[in-house]
Design a protein around this motif. Structure first.
Motif: not given
Ligand code: NA
Ligand code: NA
Lengths: 455, 336, 203
Positions: A395, A398, A401
């Motif tokens: 995450s 990715t 942001f």
């Molecule tokens: Na991200």
């Protein structure tokens, strides 16, 4: 009105996303959105001016009075000093000479360096910044595709949160009441597996598109064996000694992982001295740049903590909890949803807040899950924790942001565009998702080591 | 078992008292954290839904060690903590967490409720706009996890140990070097030998955290923490807004929480000890000589602290006076 | 307008001076860590480990707090320039102006206000370490309002620079040029021109 109050915390995300694209500094946007929603909350009677006091308490308690974060300024200083004194450049030149016959040799060396550095830090930000400072300028100078270069760096830099020691795993262990030792063990194979995936990708790309990862031409570099040995002695051995000193101080039990960052900084000063680069102008330059990099990083830390406070205070945690508890599906379905929530939160919240929010809510649910023979009941939580860790790492990488992308962008040369970083990181993100799917499908990837080595 | 019940959102909306509670401990930590989640659900039931307390993990609202200021200034209504956390702000409060070589739980409670302890406690906390209700008491802690056996007093000299509070000061008197260490560093530091030992909590808690994987010697008794109080801190203005029924509901529920925690804490250690032994942990008891030396060091520390801080002296004197007065009865009344 | 220009120069100079001075704390931090590690390994205790470890986070905290403002003077804070690249210079300056007015300045004031209360409370309590570490905890807590005061001053200077750009005479416009033209500072490459000398950088 009642329903507006209920969904208020969720509205913070779209506003944040829109404002980030104005190009105003990320840190100040985070702070601004937090403040605006504090004031909206005041207008709706669910927030008081006194609550802003908690933001100051969080700056102090989480960012200042936090011995662990001492590693960040030290790694920044170390990286900047190695870069400015020419030590990093020479090291990577030496690596290029050694790996010139392997496609993408420089990128592979950088990845290897990232794995090694991962064993000395577990803080997102510290390792990404360090790797960027050390490796990005030489890769660009060699003519690497900026996308490939930044993708390599940011993904190798985030391995630090998976390969122990890792503060994230420690916090997860405490939140889930499972042994930190077990989690450390469980993270090793997934971490190395991802590193291998990355390397295979780099090797393939460099073979298919040599122009994206040019090797050092034959006319450059040492001409004979004597020159090669001289190069290795002068450029390769000293930084190698530094790495040995940093890791050695930890594994010999002289220093904690945090303190090893100080050992590294000191070593970098010594290497600069041997290189004849320890002059007052260079020291001042390194100090100022380090301070600016630290300000960039902590600017985000300090304001992200305000953002997540307001989100929590306005009831964000309850919303997630109600949503998750209201789900009615099988174990695999719930697992998928939980992973999706972690992944989405990773766009906007820092890892400490995500682990704080989701793990206590998810733990009882995961504890009740039934995967039959797939995972032993006692190892359900460690397995889940490792998947959360890999998921968060993904995450952070990715687009659009991702905190790791911000940190890389913060220190990268001006010529590097965020679009290039986005493009470069996508293959690595896909590899991580593959890794995550493999760990879900084959829990032994995580559990084999702790089950064998620990009682 | 008395597991916490899930919160009904309808009830929360109706409640006249809606407080956010910041806990100093994770909800999953046995006793330390579970007592707080249990408190929240019990209060909701006891008050017929009139008092709704929402539990927050440490750092979710404010960091564990900043709750004092948050409550004092009214940024937060309530916190779950132990008074000793405020050692740097109000040293006397340490004596309301645990006293080295202190009294067992029944006697500690006798001093607190009937020996003058509570009056001083209220007076001190009220100065900072905080009202605190004693709300839990846990079983003796272990002395900690050591990588090497401690056979004599000299072994403390130069020992690198992570240890908190007044007990830490006692160990410094014995020549130990107490380490602060970041939370995330404790485990790797102990594993790789940057520190020789660390204190944590009691067997039922420690077993979950895996210290036995890196340090095999587990020492008892926990001379530094024979019994430990936990308290529900409340902003004084919020407390004063409550009616008498609500105040009584909180006090009664907390009183019950003390009953529950003492019983639970004593019942849950046996299994933990058994399984720790199965994992190859070597369980040791301090020798009388070592305990005597630690006690002597504690007396020095207590004197120094009393000399430095008037409130510490008042509370400590009250504690010692009660214990002396109570000594003959303890001797007569109880089997040894 | 000339006065506003001189004012922004003075503000930048002040914030930069404090920030650059604070950057030396990294050296103190490094030496403290080395001293602690070496004395622990050698089993010698000149200063207690607890004191040294508290000193470490004191140095670290003061370092980043006192350089937050410098970071904005030098435009070191990360931006996402994906759309910004396509904006006109005037629009970029307007964004900066509004951002300062509604984000940085009010937010700094809030943190300064509550940070002062926080430090004052610590001072009045005579707060010390909760371990046997350092005394006078109010000093490091006071670095929070101090650091955000520097950020506030930077925010004010940037507002003034934006006004100069939008409404001022041509020759004063480049005071805000970096806001209008570049993204965020370059800490590796172009850093050479923003280092060391007081006068040649963006003042
Ligand atoms: Na991200
Ligand atoms: Na790591």
């Amino acid at each position: 009105m009642e329903s507006l109050i209920t969904i208020l915390p969720l509205l913070m995300f779209p506003l944040l996303a829109v404002l980030l694209f104005t190009g105003y500094p990320v840190a100040f946007v985070l702070a601004g959105v937090a403040m605006i929603f504090g004031f909206i909350g005041m207008a709706l009677g669910v927030f008081e001016f006194e609550q802003f006091f908690s933001i100051v308490l969080r700056i102090h308690g989480s960012n200042v009075n936090n011995l662990l974060l001492v590693a960040i300024p030290m790694f920044i200083f170390m990286g900047t000093m190695l870069e400015k004194s020419g030590v990093a450049g020479k090291l990577l030149d030496a690596l290029q000479v050694l790996t010139r016959r392997i496609p993408g040799g420089l990128a592979l060396s950088v990845m290897l360096l990232g794995v090694v550095m991962a064993a000395s830090t577990g803080i997102i930000g510290a390792s990404v910044v360090l790797m960027t400072l050390l490796a990005l300028p030489p890769m660009l100078k060699r003519g690497y595709d900026p996308a490939l270069a930044t993708g390599t760096i940011v993904s190798s830099g985030t391995l630090g949160i998976l390969i122990p020691p890792s503060i994230m795993l420690v916090i997860m262990g405490n939140l889930l009441s499972i042994s930190v030792g077990t989690l450390f063990m469980a993270a090793i194979i997934p971490g190395l597996m991802l590193a291998v995936f990355y390397m295979i990708y780099i090797l393939t790309t460099a073979t298919l598109n040599p122009e994206r990862a040019p090797a050092m031409p034959d006319e450059e570099g040492p001409k004979d064996l004597a020159a090669l040995i001289a190069l290795l002695l002068k450029s390769f051995l000293p930084p190698l000694a530094l790495i040995v000193a940093v890791l050695g101080s930890i594994f010999a039990g002289y220093a904690t992982p945090t303190e090893a960052s100080g050992v590294g900084a000191f070593g970098a000063v010594l290497l600069a001295l041997f290189n004849g680069k320890l002059t007052l102008p260079i020291v001042k330059d390194v100090l100022e740049r380090s301070a600016l990099t630290g300000a960039m990083l902590f600017g985000i830390f300090v304001t992200a903590t305000a953002f997540s406070f307001v989100f929590a205070f306005l009831g964000g945690h309850e919303l997630i909890s109600q949503f998750v508890n209201g789900m009615d599906m099988g174990s695999w379905g719930i697992l998928l949803i939980l992973m999706a929530i972690v992944f989405l939160l990773g766009f906007f919240l820092d890892w400490i807040q995500i682990t704080l929010i989701v793990l206590p809510i998810f733990a009882p649910i995961v504890g009740m899950m039934d995967f039959g023979d797939h995972v032993a009941a006692g190892m359900l939580l460690p397995w889940f924790a490792i998947m959360v860790a890999v998921n968060l790492q993904t995450s952070f990488l990715t687009p659009p942001f991702g905190f790791a992308l911000f940190y890389l962008k913060g220190v990268a040369p001006k010529s590097i565009k965020i679009q290039q970083i986005y493009r470069g990181v996508i293959p690595f993100v896909l590899l991580q998702l593959l890794g995550l799917a493999l760990i879900a499908a084959f829990p032994e990837i995580a559990l084999w080591l702790p089950e064998r080595l620990l009682d | 078992s008395e597991a916490p019940k899930t919160k009904n959102p309808e009830v929360v909306r109706e409640a006249t008292v809606q407080w956010k509670l910041s806990s100093a401990y994770n909800s999953t930590l046995p006793q330390l954290g579970t007592l707080a989640t249990r408190l929240a659900s019990e209060l909701e039931i006891v008050s017929g839904g009139d008092i709704a307390i929402t539990f927050y993990e440490p750092n979710a609202l404010v960091p564990a060690l900043e709750a004092f200021e948050a409550i004092s200034k009214g940024a937060l209504e309530a916190a779950w903590s132990t008074p000793g956390y405020w050692a740097g702000k109000v040293p006397a409060l340490q004596l309301y967490s645990a006293v080295p070589f202190g009294m067992k739980s029944d006697q500690y409670l006798a001093w607190f409720y009937f020996g003058g302890g509570k009056e001083l406690f209220d007076e001190i906390y009220h100065r900072y706009n905080i009202h605190s209700v004693m709300c839990g008491m846990i079983a003796p802690e272990a002395s900690g996890w050591f990588k090497k056996e401690i056979t004599s007093i000299d072994d403390f000299n130069g020992l690198k140990i992570r240890f908190f509070g007044l007990g830490g000061k006692v160990l410094e008197k014995m020549g130990a070097s107490t380490q602060l260490l970041a939370g995330g560093d404790i485990f790797p530091a102990l594993e790789l030998g940057a520190i020789d030992a660390t204190e944590f909590a009691q067997p039922a808690i420690d077993i979950n955290l895996g210290f036995y994987q890196v340090a095999k010697h587990y020492y008892f008794p926990g001379w530094h923490q024979q019994s430990t109080f936990f308290d529900l801190m409340i902003n004084l203005d919020e407390w004063n807004l409550l009616n008498d029924t609500q105040k009584a509901q909180i006090e009664a529920t907390c009183g019950d929480s003390i009953r529950y925690s003492i019983a639970e804490g004593d019942a849950m250690q046996a299994d933990a000890i058994t399984s720790l032994k199965e994992k190859g942990v070597q369980i040791h008891k301090w020798s009388p000589e070592i305990l005597d030396a630690l006690l002597a060091a504690w007396k020095e520390v207590a004197q120094e602290q009393s000399a430095k801080n008037a409130d510490f002296k008042r509370v400590h004197d009250s504690f010692v006076a009660f214990r002396e007065k109570n000594a003959e009865w303890r001797d007569l009344g109880y089997l040894k | 307008m000339e006065f506003i220009n001189r004012l922004t120069i003075q503000l930048d100079r002040f914030v930069s001076f404090i920030g650059r001075s604070a950057s030396w704390l990294a050296i103190f931090l490094m030496l403290t860590i080395i001293f602690d590690v070496v004395s622990r390994a050698q089993q010698i205790t000149l200063v207690s480990s607890t004191v040294l470890q508290e000193l470490e986070w004191h140095f670290h905290g003061a370092l980043f707090l006192l350089t937050l403002g410098l970071g904005y003077v030098k435009d070191a804070h990360v931006r996402i320039e994906l759309l910004r690249d396509g904006f006109s210079p005037r629009l970029r300056v307007w964004i900066e102006l509004i951002g300062c007015l509604i984000f940085v300045i009010p937010y700094s004031i809030i943190v300064i206000y509550w940070g002062y209360e926080f430090s004052e409370m610590s001072f009045l309590m005579g707060e010390t370490s909760e371990q046997s570490g350092l005394s006078d905890r109010w000093i490091i807590k006071g670095m929070i309002p101090a650091g955000f005061s520097l950020l506030l001053l930077t925010g004010i200077a940037i507002v003034l620079k934006c006004i100069l750009y939008l409404y001022g005479p041509e020759h004063l416009r480049q005071r805000a040029a970096f806001i209008a033209e570049t993204h965020h500072a370059d800490l590796i490459e172009a850093g050479d021109q923003l280092a060391t000398s007081e006068s040649t950088d963006r003042e």
